[in-house]
Structure formats: structure tokens, C-alpha cells
Design an enzyme around this catalytic site. Structure first.
Site, PDB file in Angstrom:
ATOM      1  N   TYR A  37       0.826  -1.215   0.000  1.00 33.50           N
ATOM      2  CA  TYR A  37       0.000   0.000   0.000  1.00 33.50           C
ATOM      3  C   TYR A  37       0.860   1.266   0.000  1.00 33.50           C
ATOM      4  O   TYR A  37       0.565   2.222   0.722  1.00 33.50           O
ATOM      5  CB  TYR A  37      -0.928   0.022   1.227  1.00 33.50           C
ATOM      6  CG  TYR A  37      -2.074  -0.953   1.128  1.00 33.50           C
ATOM      7  CD1 TYR A  37      -3.127  -0.699   0.255  1.00 33.50           C
ATOM      8  CD2 TYR A  37      -2.113  -2.115   1.893  1.00 33.50           C
ATOM      9  CE1 TYR A  37      -4.181  -1.587   0.149  1.00 33.50           C
ATOM     10  CE2 TYR A  37      -3.163  -3.006   1.791  1.00 33.50           C
ATOM     11  CZ  TYR A  37      -4.192  -2.733   0.916  1.00 33.50           C
ATOM     12  OH  TYR A  37      -5.243  -3.608   0.807  1.00 33.50           O
ATOM     13  N   TYR A 165     -13.331  -4.987   6.773  1.00 27.85           N
ATOM     14  CA  TYR A 165     -12.114  -5.380   6.048  1.00 27.85           C
ATOM     15  C   TYR A 165     -11.908  -6.873   6.269  1.00 27.85           C
ATOM     16  O   TYR A 165     -11.920  -7.345   7.409  1.00 27.85           O
ATOM     17  CB  TYR A 165     -10.886  -4.608   6.556  1.00 27.85           C
ATOM     18  CG  TYR A 165      -9.611  -5.109   5.904  1.00 27.85           C
ATOM     19  CD1 TYR A 165      -9.258  -4.690   4.625  1.00 27.85           C
ATOM     20  CD2 TYR A 165      -8.802  -6.050   6.542  1.00 27.85           C
ATOM     21  CE1 TYR A 165      -8.118  -5.192   4.008  1.00 27.85           C
ATOM     22  CE2 TYR A 165      -7.657  -6.550   5.931  1.00 27.85           C
ATOM     23  CZ  TYR A 165      -7.325  -6.117   4.660  1.00 27.85           C
ATOM     24  OH  TYR A 165      -6.202  -6.615   4.046  1.00 27.85           O
ATOM     25  N   ASP A 259     -15.319 -12.937  11.425  1.00 31.06           N
ATOM     26  CA  ASP A 259     -13.909 -12.769  11.090  1.00 31.06           C
ATOM     27  C   ASP A 259     -13.216 -12.175  12.314  1.00 31.06           C
ATOM     28  O   ASP A 259     -13.288 -10.972  12.579  1.00 31.06           O
ATOM     29  CB  ASP A 259     -13.769 -11.857   9.869  1.00 31.06           C
ATOM     30  CG  ASP A 259     -12.314 -11.633   9.476  1.00 31.06           C
ATOM     31  OD1 ASP A 259     -11.418 -12.036  10.237  1.00 31.06           O
ATOM     32  OD2 ASP A 259     -12.086 -11.049   8.396  1.00 31.06           O
ATOM     33  N   LYS A 293      -3.602 -13.201  12.361  1.00 29.98           N
ATOM     34  CA  LYS A 293      -2.857 -12.129  13.033  1.00 29.98           C
ATOM     35  C   LYS A 293      -2.144 -12.602  14.304  1.00 29.98           C
ATOM     36  O   LYS A 293      -1.064 -13.142  14.187  1.00 29.98           O
ATOM     37  CB  LYS A 293      -3.795 -10.950  13.304  1.00 29.98           C
ATOM     38  CG  LYS A 293      -4.214 -10.254  11.999  1.00 29.98           C
ATOM     39  CD  LYS A 293      -4.027  -8.762  12.036  1.00 29.98           C
ATOM     40  CE  LYS A 293      -3.930  -8.201  10.641  1.00 29.98           C
ATOM     41  NZ  LYS A 293      -5.222  -8.079   9.954  1.00 29.98           N
TER      42      LYS A 293
HETATM   43  C1  LIG Z   1      -5.699  -8.487   8.622  1.00 27.79           C
HETATM   44  C2  LIG Z   1      -7.078  -9.005   8.450  1.00 27.79           C
HETATM   45  C3  LIG Z   1      -7.395  -9.908   7.413  1.00 27.79           C
HETATM   46  C4  LIG Z   1      -6.364 -10.356   6.385  1.00 27.79           C
HETATM   47  O1  LIG Z   1      -5.329 -11.055   6.957  1.00 27.79           O
HETATM   48  P1  LIG Z   1      -3.934 -11.199   6.153  1.00 27.79           P
HETATM   49  O2  LIG Z   1      -3.128 -12.109   7.029  1.00 27.79           O
HETATM   50  O3  LIG Z   1      -3.374  -9.843   6.009  1.00 27.79           O
HETATM   51  O4  LIG Z   1      -4.275 -11.827   4.841  1.00 27.79           O
HETATM   52  C5  LIG Z   1      -8.689 -10.372   7.333  1.00 27.79           C
HETATM   53  N1  LIG Z   1      -9.626  -9.973   8.208  1.00 27.79           N
HETATM   54  C6  LIG Z   1      -9.369  -9.122   9.211  1.00 27.79           C
HETATM   55  C7  LIG Z   1     -10.451  -8.759  10.165  1.00 27.79           C
HETATM   56  C8  LIG Z   1      -8.085  -8.592   9.360  1.00 27.79           C
HETATM   57  O5  LIG Z   1      -7.836  -7.715  10.335  1.00 27.79           O
END
Ligand SMILES: *Cc1c(COP(=O)(O)O)cnc(C)c1O
Length: 443
Positions: A37, A165, A259, A293
């Protein structure tokens, strides 16, 4: 360098300017690396990092920065934690990696069982992958194939939410916020999904109910980041929103996917946001959860998609075509699983969630003075997440100011935020919040 708990303001910037020349590897490699980015032409060049420890990042010229970001929210126990280091060294000797094609090793087996035990309800079948985006892709494929395997046709779409996201891959970009997720830029490549407003009030709840009544039978799943929408702007909502989503999903028979790649592993104050403690005892249990993460505490790439019994049962069949059609090369990497197991040991042995509560209290008090500053629209704190939202922002200038103050803080969108390691010392945390108040007072 210092341990996670020592080091005060006086020790900062030690040796600053000791060597103005960047190290040879920097000169040789910098013009070959493409950064995320980043407008490579106009952005400030990256800072050369030579070492990490606790909540500190050491630069090549000897300066130390206090880390306010924990490397995109991953390094929850601070950098170079000895327990994780030892687990990785042991695993490297025994078995760094075997594929999960027909094989299983102890670290993946133990981690799957521990994640199943940690998650509420009957979320107990773990599919490993190597990044958060892929974990979300897997969740989406799981949901679509759940319906196919169940003999239901036409349920291929997802409802996701403004401000959300879910990743950078093609499938996940399409369920991000339409503006932040750059839907326009990639129009024609991205599948069209349904982006709604989170059901925060009566109007948005009614709109979601109408949407599901009209289009419910096209929809495979509802996808949401529970309690905090992270990369979309650190936007908070409460457990009532999740209860509404659960009820709406149940009425239409749609799968609910949380998520938790950002919220998982303590960031909001509970181990996972779908924990009943985090949701005020509401007990909102999704059908599928994604984790990533902080799963390996910021050491190695690993993610997981965890399915409930109901979802897994749809794949349990004599028909080979009912198998889940996914399989990343490095899924369940043994080093990464060993790091994740070691990280879970630390959550069990050390008072991490108490530390998160202490950070929450500190952030609440120390960021409060930002409220009165010109251009500040909102100050909000949840768990170990502190956010100052501004009406407009010069990101490049702010980043440079923060480095001058001896802290690493990366504003994005219109926000300046802190997501420190849970082990950060009191003095370092005060330096972070102090730097934010100072920089925002004098911009
Ligand atoms: C960072 C993130 C992703 C993507 O994870 P990557 O390891 O960067 O592919 C997906 N969903 C959420 C909520 C995130 O914070």
C-alpha cells in the site's frame, strides 16, 4: 535492548545518529523491494530495522522506537518472547514442516484441539491456512459448499458490512468496504457481493431484514468482524448488533461467519469477541470463525478457519466431491503451529487479559485530553485498542513526527491508533499516549 518491562523515556533514542550511513544490505536491497500500500515514488523510504525486543524496534542507526502497532496487531506478547523462541528452536530440530496431505503432526493436532476448546459452542473443526485473507476465502468456500453439499442451489452470495475489512485477495476484497476495498478499481475482477449497513439501530436492522427477506435464498453467509471493524477504521459496535445478526441469519437459515482475525486473542479484552464474556453474556456463537494475526503472536504466518459441527457435518459424506476443496501448500506449518501453541501457553500462564484491562484503563485516561484538540472528531478505546479520529489528516507528516518522538505509530484513513503488545511496560505506554497528545496538539 531492554526486556518488555524496563526502559524509560531517558533510555530512548540512545545512540541516535551514531551512524548516519544505512547498513550495506539496505543500500543493496531497498530499490528491489516493493512495499505494501505504498506509493514507492513519493513515500518516505522504510526505516532499516536491525533488532526487536519487547515493545522496542531498534533501527540501524541505534535509535529505539517504542512500538504502538505491534506489527499489525500481531505481537501480543511483545517481540522475541523467550517462551516462543524456545518452542520454535525445539520444533526446528524435530520437524519444521510436513504437508498435511495425508499426514498430521503433534503441533497441528494440539493447536486444533486447543482452538476448539477456546471457542464457544461446537466450533470445533479447524482448517489451517497461511494468511488471514486465505482463512476468509476458505470460510467463504466452506459456506458455499455447505449449501451445495446440503442439496440447496443458488446460495453463492455474501452479505458483508460498510466499514469492514476481510483481506486483500480477490474474493475477500469484494466483501470489504466498497470504498476502502477499492471495488471501483478492480471492478470486473471482483465478484459482486452485498454490502449493507451494520444493524446498529432500528432503521438499519429493518433494512437488513428486508434485504434478507428479498434475497435470502441467494445468500450463503453473513460475514462480520465482531465488536471491532479493524482495518476499515477501528469502528466499534456492541454485542446487540451481533445478536441481531445471529437472529437474522437464523430466520433466513443463513450461515453467520465471524472474522476474528483482528479481534481474536485478547485484543478486545476477551480471548475472542464471540466469547460470552465479551458479548455481555449474550452468547452469540457464529457458524464459522476465522483466526489469524496474533495466532502465532506475530512470529510466523498462520491462520485458521473453524467450523461448527453443523457446517462440518455437511462435508461428512461418502461422496468425494463433498470434501472441502482447498489445501494451501504450507497449511498447518509445524513451526507456525508450535509458535501458536507457545502463545496459548502464555495466555494460560500469564495475566494477559488483566494486562489488556490495565492498558484499556491507561488508554482511556491518557488519550482523553485529545478530545479537546482542534480537528479531533472522536476518541474511543476498547480493550488494547485506542483510537483518535480526526476530521482530516496528513499521514506522511504525522508518521515522521511520531518517529521524531521515538515512537512507531502508523495513522491510516483519518485515524491515529494504538494497538500495543499486551506486555508493554507502563512507561512505554505513557510514552506512546504522550506522543499522540503532543503531536496532535502541535500539528
Ligand atoms: C488483517 C485481516 C485480514 C487479512 O489477513 P492477512 O493475514 O493480512 O491476509 C482479514 N480480516 C481481518 C479482520 C483482518 O484484520
Amino acid at each position: 535492548m531492554h526486556g518488555p518491562h524496563d526502559g524509560g523515556p531517558n533510555e530512548l533514542l540512545k545512540g541516535g545518529g551514531a551512524s548516519a550511513e544505512p547498513p550495506p544490505w539496505y543500500g543493496a536491497g531497498c530499490s528491489h523491494v516493493w512495499l505494501p500500500y505504498t506509493q514507492m515514488k513519493t513515500s518516505a523510504p522504510p526505516l532499516p530495522v536491525v533488532r526487536t525486543q519487547g515493545s522496542r524496534i531498534e533501527l540501524a542507526d541505534g535509535r529505539e522506537l517504542i512500538d504502538g502497532v505491534a506489527s499489525w496487531w500481531t505481537a501480543c506478547h511483545g517481540y522475541n518472547h523467550p517462551h516462543i523462541r524456545a518452542a520454535l528452536a525445539r520444533q526446528l530440530e524435530i520437524l519444521p514442516h510436513v504437508m498435511l496431505g495425508g499426514l498430521l503432526h503433534e503441533q497441528a493436532a494440539r493447536l486444533a484441539a486447543r482452538l476448539a476448546a477456546l471457542l464457544p459452542g461446537d466450533l470445533d473443526r479447524v482448517f489451517f491456512s497461511d494468511s488471514g485473507s486465505v482463512a476468509v476465502e476458505v470460510a467463504m468456500k466452506m459456506a458455499v459448499q455447505y449449501w451445495i453439499n446440503s442439496g440447496v442451489r443458488g446460495r453463492k452470495k455474501f452479505v458483508a458490512f460498510r466499514g469492514g475489512y476481510h483481506g486483500d485477495t480477490t474474493g475477500t476484497m469484494a466483501v470489504c468496504d466498497p470504498d476502502e476495498g477499492m471495488h471501483r478499481l478492480f471492478k470486473g475482477l471482483l465478484p459482486e457481493q452485498i454490502i449493507a449497513d451494520l444493524p446498529r439501530d432500528e432503521t438499519s436492522s429493518d433494512a437488513l431484514d428486508r434485504l434478507l427477506a428479498e434475497r435470502g435464498d441467494e445468500i450463503a453467509g453473513i460475514l462480520v468482524e465482531p465488536l471491532v471493524q479493524g482495518a476499515g477504521g477501528m469502528l466499534f459496535h456492541d454485542a446487540a448488533v451481533l445478536a441481531r445478526l445471529r437472529a437474522a441469519a437464523d430466520r433466513s437459515g443463513i450461515l453467520l461467519i465471524f472474522d476474528e482475525i483482528f479481534t481474536g486473542f485478547g485484543r478486545t479484552g476477551a480471548m475472542v469477541a464471540c466469547d460470552s464474556a465479551a458479548t455481555g453474556g449474550a452468547g452469540v456463537v457464529p457458524d464459522i470463525v476465522t483466526l489469524g494475526k496474533a495466532l502465532t503472536a506475530g512470529t510466523l504466518p498462520l491462520a485458521a478457519t473453524v467450523a461448527s459441527k453443523k457446517v462440518f457435518d455437511a462435508f461428512w459424506s461418502d461422496d468425494p466431491m463433498h470434501a472441502l476443496m482447498h489445501g494451501p501448500t504450507f497449511m498447518g506449518n509445524a513451526l507456525a503451529c508450535a509458535a501458536a501453541n507457545a502463545s496459548l501457553d502464555l495466555f494460560e500462564r500469564e495475566p494477559r487479559l488483566d494486562q489488556v484491562r490495565a492498558i484499556e484503563a491507561h488508554l482511556t485516561t491518557a488519550l482523553a485530553p485529545c478530545r479537546g484538540l482542534p480537528g479531533v472528531v472522536d476518541v474511543r478505546v476498547r480493550g488494547a485498542i485506542g483510537v483518535v479520529e480526526l476530521d482530516r489528516i496528513d499521514i506522511a507528516a504525522l508518521k515522521a513526527r511520531f518517529v521524531q518522538e521515538g515512537v512507531y505509530v502508523r495513522p491510516f484513513g483519518r485515524i491515529v491508533y494504538l494497538t500495543p503488545a499486551f506486555t508493554i511496560g507502563e512507561a512505554d505506554l505513557a510514552r506512546l499516549t504522550g506522543a499522540i497528545v503532543k503531536v496532535l496538539s502541535t500539528r
